[in-house]
Design an enzyme around this catalytic site. Structure first.
Site, mmCIF file in Angstrom:
data_model
loop_
_atom_site.group_PDB
_atom_site.id
_atom_site.type_symbol
_atom_site.label_atom_id
_atom_site.label_comp_id
_atom_site.label_asym_id
_atom_site.label_seq_id
_atom_site.Cartn_x
_atom_site.Cartn_y
_atom_site.Cartn_z
ATOM 1 N N ARG A 787 0.882 -1.557 0.240
ATOM 2 C CA ARG A 787 0.451 0.173 0.247
ATOM 3 C C ARG A 787 0.742 1.142 -0.186
ATOM 4 O O ARG A 787 0.789 2.314 -0.633
ATOM 5 C CB ARG A 787 -0.795 -0.023 1.290
ATOM 6 C CG ARG A 787 -2.270 1.183 1.330
ATOM 7 C CD ARG A 787 -2.840 1.232 1.923
ATOM 8 N NE ARG A 787 -4.497 -0.097 1.858
ATOM 9 C CZ ARG A 787 -5.837 0.389 1.084
ATOM 10 N NH1 ARG A 787 -5.368 2.108 1.317
ATOM 11 N NH2 ARG A 787 -6.428 -0.168 0.991
ATOM 12 N N GLU A 1154 -9.948 5.539 6.822
ATOM 13 C CA GLU A 1154 -8.272 5.971 6.905
ATOM 14 C C GLU A 1154 -8.211 7.228 6.257
ATOM 15 O O GLU A 1154 -7.273 7.645 6.798
ATOM 16 C CB GLU A 1154 -8.296 4.896 6.479
ATOM 17 C CG GLU A 1154 -7.465 3.531 7.514
ATOM 18 C CD GLU A 1154 -7.274 2.064 6.683
ATOM 19 O OE1 GLU A 1154 -8.469 1.445 5.633
ATOM 20 O OE2 GLU A 1154 -6.267 1.504 6.922
#
Ligand SMILES: Cc1cc2nc3c(=O)[nH]c(=O)nc-3n(C[C@H](O)[C@H](O)[C@H](O)COP(=O)(O)OP(=O)(O)OC[C@H]3O[C@@H](n4cnc5c(N)ncnc54)[C@H](O)[C@@H]3O)c2cc1C
Ligand code: FES
Length: 1222
Positions: A787, A1154
């Protein structure tokens, strides 16, 4: 006789307050002021309805702080409310909704569209519980000495000084305890045992306050709050010249712990603890001659008086007071004419934090002159004791207060307040610089006072006035009350009964506010239950030579010790089969679990665990990324993403910039620490597990473990092994220090970059290497690194990219998933080179950022097409709503007028990919029961941990079924109702569980109405593809689609830094966030603020500190600082982008958990912007390195000036540092 009762209400920390000390005290807990069955107290109702409770773990504490304030002051000011919360922490909400809800008590209400304050019950002080009459009657009677005997400790509470003296002569080594805020910590955390405790808190002489000719004498047991109250009143009445010392004491008390501590901690306790970082000792030491009358039960005289001078402290936490002596009182003196006093403190966090360096400074001038007659400079944090700078003071005596004195004082202090580069506490350069910075502030403050005559007008008789651009350096920290405006999208034309998009209150909020919500450890104890305490490694890398639990067996209540040999099957666990349930031959990190003790109570199991002896043969550990690079200690999967022709890109670039950035890790600091309870069900070895987990599937796998040994969550394994051995219920809740020690957190990262760009700032080519500190096992490190690489572009179109992501294998606890999952690290490094290249081009950073932003339809570096790209809209709205350009001019003006305070501002975008990058995890299940009375019971696979997921799911079901939310109930998530749950993570839980609920509801509707309402021709596969999007990305080929869609947002933040201390304040933040069509704006805004504030911690405050041997120092709230109430921006504006429906998620919403976290990088780069301005005044204009977090130490060290130059760093490699950057 008339009895006058004095009742007041005080908050206190339950964990530190001894029950024995509560005699004659009425205790009010959150359960005592209201409940969901009868009536909520207004303090409970308002926090719940204003969305100030998410997971609710902090909520009862916050409610009680507010309740106490209201009992003492029914009409508080906003400042009172903010002060009342100095000792409370919340990890979820971002504090704003709490303050906004409670602002209604201050009658300073600002309109909020997220709750309706007219619904609030009024506060009626006459309806509060009265002080119990039986206690009132008792307090009227003659008091008797009390004695409580425990298993190992005897507690005696005398009522007169005579009794106290007699007791001390009987037990000379008995420990005196007043507030227990020091002794309590020693006993709980430092393994100290005091068999006899004497509590003098109720003795009148020890609490007396006497106004004398020379000052005010406080009994040694006077609490700090009472000292504060007395001084505040006196200062208001005294002529200012007499109150110089009092003012300084008040300034220190302003930042001394929180009210819960100040309400119980004693003045005498602070002195006698003799902590080198005590806040009051430097003030007392510098304030003149402080006499300390002592009672000496064992000496013939019975009394003696000593002076608090340079001989008072004899060593680390030692004084010349003998163990049997009792400190009776302390006199704080009036100051005289011609005497000036200041106190300063710098800590990692302003509120509720101990000092890094603290000081008291006093100067007395010869009558009518600026010639120093006496000077005392006392520092804390510069030696094992509070110290006086005797040599410097001697040299300065008799000198005139002028520039020359300043220069000499700094030179002398730099020599006298020296520290070894290996000094405990680290931050050596910073601490040394602070001693000079504080003196400089004192010098200016005194100069300013000297240059004014008593009318406050300027007189040049004594000295030159302070230059106008220096004046702000003398100003004490001031922050206006927090104000916030929320701009949210109000759904238009929507039926009133349709609850999607409405700011519905969190479904558990009322229970949380009343203390009724049941957390794992609240589950009542089972008969026969055992408590488990872990035995963990104290070495980062070592062979285990022996484990000896024999001494533990003699601890009462001991049942057994379990270790690797008790594991019925395989001892191997972990996602990559590279972890052990219990360490066998080797330990690979401090905190590695070696065994566990089971005993009848928590207290006994802890005691027994402490005496398990382990012998090690130490091996060389690898702790830091740097060491791992040198030794090539990497986990084997190394990922790359390459696009375009990087070499050609560099050739075509006008400039090339190379650099490095380090980002520290982050501790989760969830308020509820890990807890597990295993209960036998009686048949077939079946057991029920209650687990505070985010990933229920692991508990399901554990059940399988009973017959097949496969990968399991190791914490649960321990419980299982213990349960296997004993067959009894087993409970384990980790203390904060254990939790921080054994569990990993966010990965620290090192980014090395080379970026090629044109003169106008357009980026052509980028080469980056990311190194993440993975710790001792794989766990989720590969996913985190993936990520990070997928977010290395943040929001910028980079035509040519070459990137590599390497996970370092080190001897630290395995790092793991943390909000953002590598995304923030990836993006932070992008913003580092972006801000530096803008400087290099001499262009405004916001222009260069905008120039490089993606456009609709662009391909990312991983070749995913950007559709529905709303980022540019967010950018424009944020620029305009924050009045960016106008404020930038004001900041430039401010910076010209202030040499030692600087402001900075920065606007930062974010683009966050939504999906689990492991495709199969993008699934969810739901079970929807419809009962004949019309009620609906909902279960889904996501865990409610405060983020409002259950509330949103009820809203989804409500719209899907077309019924009111009041008909819908949620059953707690469990794997026997919804199996194979995906972790509640990656921000997708509302997306996937919401879609599952939506699907289940549709199925029910279909059954109820044979005629299909929607998609009548759809096949089963169509429905499945709705649940599991067509996702998956191939790193080798750089093709595929890792994300379902992206969430976008932009934040603009302004800060002010104190260049002399490294302190900063967050002045204002504006956020514009695209959350699609919000399911619940109150929850979404709560998530945005919560994530932002957690990011604020990550990028400016939270710092994990390890010894070079890999030992974590920061094991609790004392050393690890998460943001507090006072850290949020003074002005905080959040708005949701309008008209941006998202076709890829339930009811056009978007994931929000997030994505906003990274927006706090705007604060980091605003700080960097301010530092640029400070450096410019020192003639430095080139880009400079600022690692994350931007702590006061980093900020101060980066503001290079004459003072930093006087405290040069020791040559790296020539000493062993106290702590290392991992
Ligand atoms: C969360 C937290 C935050 C804190 N923040 C700060 C801070 O910001 N700044 C700071 O300086 N400190 C801080 N402290 C430390 C602590 O609160 C203070 O040192 C406090 O003043 C101690 O007082 P007490 O009454 O609680 O001491 P106790 O724990 O009761 O006693 C401390 C010591 O003093 C001795 N003692 C007490 N009274 C006498 C007496 N009359 N005669 C002889 N010996 C005596 C005791 O025997 C014991 O050794 C903090 C502590 C906590 C837990
Ligand atoms: S709501 Fe404050 S910690 Fe969760």
């Amino acid at each position: 006789m008339t009895l006058i009762y004095y009742f007041s209400h005080h908050t206190a920390n339950a964990c530190l307050f001894p029950v024995c000390a509560l005699h004659h005290v009425a205790v009010t807990t959150v359960e005592g002021i209201g409940n969901t069955k009868s009536r909520l107290h207004p303090a409970q109702e308002r926090i719940a309805k204003s969305h100030g409770s998410q997971c609710g773990f902090c909520t009862p504490g916050i409610v009680m702080s507010m309740y106490t304030l209201l009992r003492n002051k029914p009409e508080p000011k906003m400042e009172d409310i903010e002060d009342a919360f100095q000792g409370n922490l919340c990890r979820c909400t971002g504090y704003r909704p709490i303050l906004e809800g409670y602002r209604t008590f201050a009658k300073a209400m600002m309109s909020s569209s997220l709750f309706n304050s007219s619904e609030f019950q009024p506060l009626d002080p006459t309806q509060e519980p009265i002080f119990p009459p039986e206690l009132m009657t008792q307090s009227n009677k003659q008091q008797k000495q009390l004695c409580f005997r425990g298993e190992r400790v005897m507690w005696i509470q005398p009522t007169t000084l005579k009794e106290l003296v007699a007791l001390k002569s009987q037990y000379p080594n008995a420990k005196l305890v007043v507030g227990n805020t020091e002794v309590g910590i020693e006993m709980r955390l430092k393994n100290m045992l005091y068999p006899v405790i004497i509590a003098p808190a109720w003795i009148s002489e020890m609490n007396a306050v006497q106004h004398t000719e020379t000052g005010i004498t406080f009994g040694a047991a006077c609490t700090l709050s009472s000292v504060e109250e007395v001084l505040r009143k006196v200062v208001a009445e005294l002529p200012p010249y007499k109150a110089e010392v009092f003012q300084a004491v008040l300034e220190q008390l302003r930042w001394f712990a929180g009210p819960q501590i100040r309400n119980v901690a004693a003045l005498g306790g602070n002195i006698m603890t003799a902590s080198p970082i005590s806040d009051l000792n430097p003030v007392l030491m510098a304030s003149g001659i402080i006499h300390l009358p002592l009672i000496s039960p064992c000496s013939t005289e019975g009394k003696r008086t000593i002076t608090m001078d340079e001989k008072f402290f004899t060593g680390y936490r030692k004084t010349i007071v003998k163990p049997e002596e009792i400190l009776l009182s302390v006199e704080i003196p009036y100051s005289k004419k011609g005497e000036y006093f200041s106190a300063f403190k710098q800590a990692s966090r302003r509120e509720d934090d101990i000092a890094i360096v603290t000081c008291g400074m006093r100067v007395l001038f010869q009558d009518g002159t600026n010639r120093v007659e006496e000077i005392k400079l006392s520092y804390g944090g510069m030696a094992p004791t509070t110290v006086l700078a005797l040599k410097t003071c001697k040299e300065l005596t008799g000198r005139d207060w002028n520039e020359k004195l300043l220069q000499d004082a700094c030179r002398l202090l730099a020599g006298e307040m020296d520290l070894s580069p290996s000094a405990p506490g680290g931050m050596v350069d910073f601490r040394r610089t602070l001693t000079l910075s504080f003196f400089f502030k004192f010098y200016l403050t005194v100069l300013q006072k000297l240059s004014k005559n008593h009318n406050g007008t300027v007189s040049n008789n004594l000295c030159e006035p302070v230059p106008s651009n220096y004046v702000s350096a003398t100003e004490l920290f001031h922050k206006d009350p927090i104000s916030c405006v929320l701009l949210q999208e109000v759904p238009r034309g929507q039926a009133v009964e349709d609850m999607v998009g409405r700011p519905l209150m969190h479904v558990s909020a009322a229970k949380q506010a009343c203390g009724e919500a049941v957390y794992c450890d609240d589950i009542p104890h089972y008969e026969n239950e055992l408590y488990l305490t872990l035995v963990t490694s104290t070495k980062a890398h070592a062979k285990i030579l022996s484990v000896d639990a024999s001494e533990a067996q003699s601890v009462p209540g001991f049942v057994c010790f379990v270790s690797a040999k008790d594991v019925p099957g395989s001892n191997i666990t972990g996602i990559a089969n590279d972890e052990t349930v219990f360490a066998e031959d080797v330990v690979t990190c401090v905190g590695h679990i070696i065994g566990a003790v089971l005993a009848d109570t928590q207290e006994h199991s802890r005691r027994a665990a402490k005496v398990v002896k382990i012998k090690y043969e130490e091996l060389k550990p690898i702790v830091t990324i740097q060491e791992a690079i040198e030794k090539q200690s990497f986990l084997k999967s190394i990922k790359r993403i390459n696009k375009g022709d990087v070499k050609k890109g560099f050739e075509e670039s006008d400039h090339i910039l190379e650099g490095e950035m380090y980002l520290g890790g982050q501790e989760h600091f969830y308020l509820e620490t890990h807890c597990t309870l295993a209960v036998p069900k009686g048949e077939d070895g079946e057991m029920e597990l209650f687990v505070s987990t985010q990933n229920l599937m692991k508990t399901q796998v554990l059940r399988v473990l009973l017959c097949r040994n496969c990968i399991v969550h190791f914490g649960l394994c321990l419980i299982n092994v213990s349960f296997n051995r004993t067959g009894r219920p087993v409970r384990c809740m980790l203390d904060r220090d254990e939790d921080m020690l054994i569990s990993g957190g966010r990965h620290p990262f090192l980014g090395r970059y080379k970026v090629g760009f044109m003169k106008n700032g357009k980026v052509k080519s980028l080469e980056v290497s990311y190194y993440g500190n993975g710790g001792n096992s794989v766990d989720l490190s590969y996913g985190v690194m993936d990520r990070a690489l997928l977010h290395l572009d943040n929001s910028y179109n980079i035509p040519n990219v070459s990137s590599v992501g390497i996970v370092c294998k080190t001897n630290l606890p395995s790092n793991t998933a943390f909000r953002g999952f590598g995304g923030p690290q990836g993006m932070m490094i992008a913003e580092c080179w972006m801000s530096d290249l803008a400087r290099k081009c001499g262009l405004p950073p916001e222009e260069v950022r905008k120039l490089n932003l993606y456009h609709e339809g662009d391909l990312t570096h991983f070749n995913q097409k950007l559709e529905g790209f709303t980022l540019r809209r967010c950018w424009d709205e944020c620029l305009s709503s924050s009045s960016y350009h106008a404020r930038k001019k004001l900041i430039e003006e401010f910076n010209k007028q202030n040499r030692w305070k600087k402001r900075g501002m920065c606007i930062i975008p974010t683009k966050f990919g939504i999906s689990f990058t492991v495709p199969f995890l993008n699934q969810a299940g739901a079970l929807v029961h419809v009962y004949t009375d019309g009620s609906v019971l909902l279960t889904h696979g996501g865990t409610e941990m405060g983020q409002g997921l259950h509330t949103k799911m009820i809203q989804v079901a409500s719209r899907s079924l077309g019924i009111p939310t009041s008909n819908i109930y949620i059953s707690e998530t469990s794997t026997n109702t919804v199996p194979n749950t995906s972790p509640t993570a990656a921000s997708v839980s509302a997306d996937i569980n919401g879609m599952a609920i939506h699907n289940a509801c549709q199925t029910i509707l279909k059954r109820l109405e044979p005629i299909k309402q929607s998609n009548p021709k759809g096949s089963w596969e169509d429905w499945v593809s709705c649940l599991i999007p067509d996702l998956g990305y191939d790193f080798e080929k750089n093709e595929g689609k890792p994300f379902c869609y992206f969430s976008y947002g932009v934040a603009c933040s302004e800060v002010e830094i104190d260049c002399l201390t490294g302190d900063h304040k967050n002045i204002r933040t504006d956020i514009v966030m695209d959350v699609g069509t919000s399911l619940n704006p109150a929850i979404d805004i709560g998530q945005i603020e919560g994530a932002f504030v957690q990011g604020l911690g990550l990028f400016t405050m939270e710092e994990l500190r390890y010894s070079p041997e890999g030992n974590l120092y920061t094991r609790g709230p004392g050393m690890y600082k998460i943001p507090a109430f006072g850290d949020i921006p003074t002005e905080f504006y959040v708005s949701l982008l309008r008209d941006c429906p998202n076709s890829k998620a339930v009811y056009s919403s978007k994931a929000v958990g997030e994505p906003p976290l990274f927006l706090s990088a705007s604060v980091f780069y605003a700080i960097k912007d301010a530092i640029y301005s400070a450096r410019k005044d020192s003639g430095l204009t080139e880009p400079f390195r600022l690692d994350s977090p931007a702590t006061p130490e980093r900020i101060r060290n980066a503001c290079v000036d004459i003072f930093t130059k006087m405290c040069p760093s020791a040559e790296p490699g020539t000493f062993k540092p106290w702590s290392v950057r991992v």
